[in-house]
Motif scaffolding. Structure first.
Motif, PDB file in Angstrom:
ATOM      1  N   LEU A 100       0.795  -1.226   0.000  1.00  0.00           N
ATOM      2  CA  LEU A 100       0.000   0.000   0.000  1.00  0.00           C
ATOM      3  C   LEU A 100       0.833   1.283   0.000  1.00  0.00           C
ATOM      4  O   LEU A 100       0.340   2.342  -0.374  1.00  0.00           O
ATOM      5  CB  LEU A 100      -0.947   0.019   1.207  1.00  0.00           C
TER       6      LEU A 100
ATOM      7  N   THR B 243      -8.836   9.226  -1.693  1.00  0.00           N
ATOM      8  CA  THR B 243      -8.831   7.772  -1.767  1.00  0.00           C
ATOM      9  C   THR B 243     -10.273   7.301  -1.673  1.00  0.00           C
ATOM     10  O   THR B 243     -10.995   7.712  -0.764  1.00  0.00           O
ATOM     11  CB  THR B 243      -8.020   7.162  -0.595  1.00  0.00           C
TER      12      THR B 243
ATOM     13  N   THR C 238     -12.786   4.137  -1.083  1.00  0.00           N
ATOM     14  CA  THR C 238     -12.880   2.766  -0.599  1.00  0.00           C
ATOM     15  C   THR C 238     -14.348   2.388  -0.486  1.00  0.00           C
ATOM     16  O   THR C 238     -15.212   3.241  -0.249  1.00  0.00           O
ATOM     17  CB  THR C 238     -12.227   2.583   0.782  1.00  0.00           C
TER      18      THR C 238
ATOM     19  N   LEU D 246      -5.610   2.586   6.362  1.00  0.00           N
ATOM     20  CA  LEU D 246      -5.790   3.694   5.420  1.00  0.00           C
ATOM     21  C   LEU D 246      -6.284   4.945   6.148  1.00  0.00           C
ATOM     22  O   LEU D 246      -5.814   6.052   5.886  1.00  0.00           O
ATOM     23  CB  LEU D 246      -6.763   3.303   4.308  1.00  0.00           C
TER      24      LEU D 246
ATOM     25  N   ASP E 226      -4.918   9.267   6.524  1.00  0.00           N
ATOM     26  CA  ASP E 226      -5.686  10.351   5.913  1.00  0.00           C
ATOM     27  C   ASP E 226      -6.110  11.386   6.940  1.00  0.00           C
ATOM     28  O   ASP E 226      -6.319  11.079   8.112  1.00  0.00           O
ATOM     29  CB  ASP E 226      -6.915   9.795   5.189  1.00  0.00           C
TER      30      ASP E 226
ATOM     31  N   SER F 237      -5.586  15.156   2.668  1.00  0.00           N
ATOM     32  CA  SER F 237      -5.924  13.832   2.124  1.00  0.00           C
ATOM     33  C   SER F 237      -7.248  13.388   2.725  1.00  0.00           C
ATOM     34  O   SER F 237      -7.467  13.493   3.923  1.00  0.00           O
ATOM     35  CB  SER F 237      -4.812  12.823   2.442  1.00  0.00           C
TER      36      SER F 237
ATOM     37  N   PRO G 239       3.024   2.897  -1.856  1.00  0.00           N
ATOM     38  CA  PRO G 239       3.033   3.860  -2.970  1.00  0.00           C
ATOM     39  C   PRO G 239       1.710   4.609  -3.162  1.00  0.00           C
ATOM     40  O   PRO G 239       1.672   5.624  -3.843  1.00  0.00           O
ATOM     41  CB  PRO G 239       3.322   2.993  -4.199  1.00  0.00           C
ATOM     42  N   TYR G 240       0.646   4.112  -2.549  1.00  0.00           N
ATOM     43  CA  TYR G 240      -0.681   4.714  -2.729  1.00  0.00           C
ATOM     44  C   TYR G 240      -1.098   5.606  -1.573  1.00  0.00           C
ATOM     45  O   TYR G 240      -2.151   6.241  -1.633  1.00  0.00           O
ATOM     46  CB  TYR G 240      -1.730   3.606  -2.922  1.00  0.00           C
ATOM     47  N   LEU G 241      -0.302   5.650  -0.518  1.00  0.00           N
ATOM     48  CA  LEU G 241      -0.654   6.441   0.661  1.00  0.00           C
ATOM     49  C   LEU G 241      -0.186   7.879   0.517  1.00  0.00           C
ATOM     50  O   LEU G 241       0.870   8.133  -0.060  1.00  0.00           O
ATOM     51  CB  LEU G 241      -0.018   5.826   1.918  1.00  0.00           C
ATOM     52  N   PRO G 242      -0.961   8.820   1.055  1.00  0.00           N
ATOM     53  CA  PRO G 242      -0.516  10.216   1.024  1.00  0.00           C
ATOM     54  C   PRO G 242       0.668  10.405   1.973  1.00  0.00           C
ATOM     55  O   PRO G 242       0.631   9.963   3.114  1.00  0.00           O
ATOM     56  CB  PRO G 242      -1.743  10.991   1.513  1.00  0.00           C
TER      57      PRO G 242
ATOM     58  N   ILE H 232      -5.390  14.870  -1.913  1.00  0.00           N
ATOM     59  CA  ILE H 232      -5.341  13.465  -2.314  1.00  0.00           C
ATOM     60  C   ILE H 232      -6.653  12.822  -1.868  1.00  0.00           C
ATOM     61  O   ILE H 232      -7.046  12.936  -0.709  1.00  0.00           O
ATOM     62  CB  ILE H 232      -4.154  12.734  -1.656  1.00  0.00           C
TER      63      ILE H 232
END
Length: 180
Positions: A14, A32, A34, A65, A69, A175, A16-19, A30
């Protein structure tokens, strides 16, 4: 409430996808997205019926996640049906410090903070107070709630770009996790 440990390798997957807040351009938000869905593509048992369909590992990942954020956004349907806490349980003793700020889209002003699970968690120091997005001046302003008037655009719809921009500028939310 405790959650199970994060599965081996998931944090690395995960990453590379996290702020990463230190690297975020201050002019960007940013977002996300879900959601949970059952194998038969049904999201809930029915309108207004709380339906648990997530596996414990998925719940851990969701809290992981949330931990990363600044805000978590849901609609009126979710808060009325599920009465969610929208806090974070991941991260050990400082997990509540990392809870995202709840953002409720409630243009029709149906939801009440008073008596909600979110209010209970806030009063216990285990969650944050919400921002409630409304289309017009609130009929009633509840204690510990901040309101954001977001008038509809020319098409009568919510302007998502403007909403995320305002949340970043006014509340410092860089984010936002949109949970459905």
């Amino acid at each position: 409430m405790s959650i199970q440990p994060l599965s081996s390798g998931l944090a690395e997957f995960l990453a590379p996808y996290l702020p990463i807040h230190d690297l975020l351009d201050t002019s960007e938000t940013i977002v996300t997205l879900t959601y949970a869905q059952s194998l038969d593509s049904i999201i809930s048992k029915g309108h207004g019926v709380r339906t648990t369909i997530s596996h414990p590992e998925t719940k851990t990942m969701t809290d992981y996640l949330r931990y990363h954020d600044d805000g978590i956004l849901v609609g009126t349907g979710t808060v009325l049906a599920d009465d969610p806490g929208l806090n974070c349980k991941f991260g050990g003793t400082d997990c509540y410090e990392h809870s995202p700020r709840p953002i409720i889209i409630d243009c029709s002003q149906k939801w009440k903070f008073e008596g909600s699970k979110m209010q209970q968690l806030y009063l216990l120091g285990e969650g944050k107070s919400p921002i409630v997005v409304v289309a017009n001046e609130p009929l009633l302003r509840e204690k510990h709630v901040e309101y954001l008037i977001c008038s509809p655009n020319e098409a009568g719809k919510l302007d998502w770009f403007q909403l995320f921009r305002t949340l970043r500028i006014r509340f410092g939310l860089r984010s936002i996790m949109v949970e459905g």
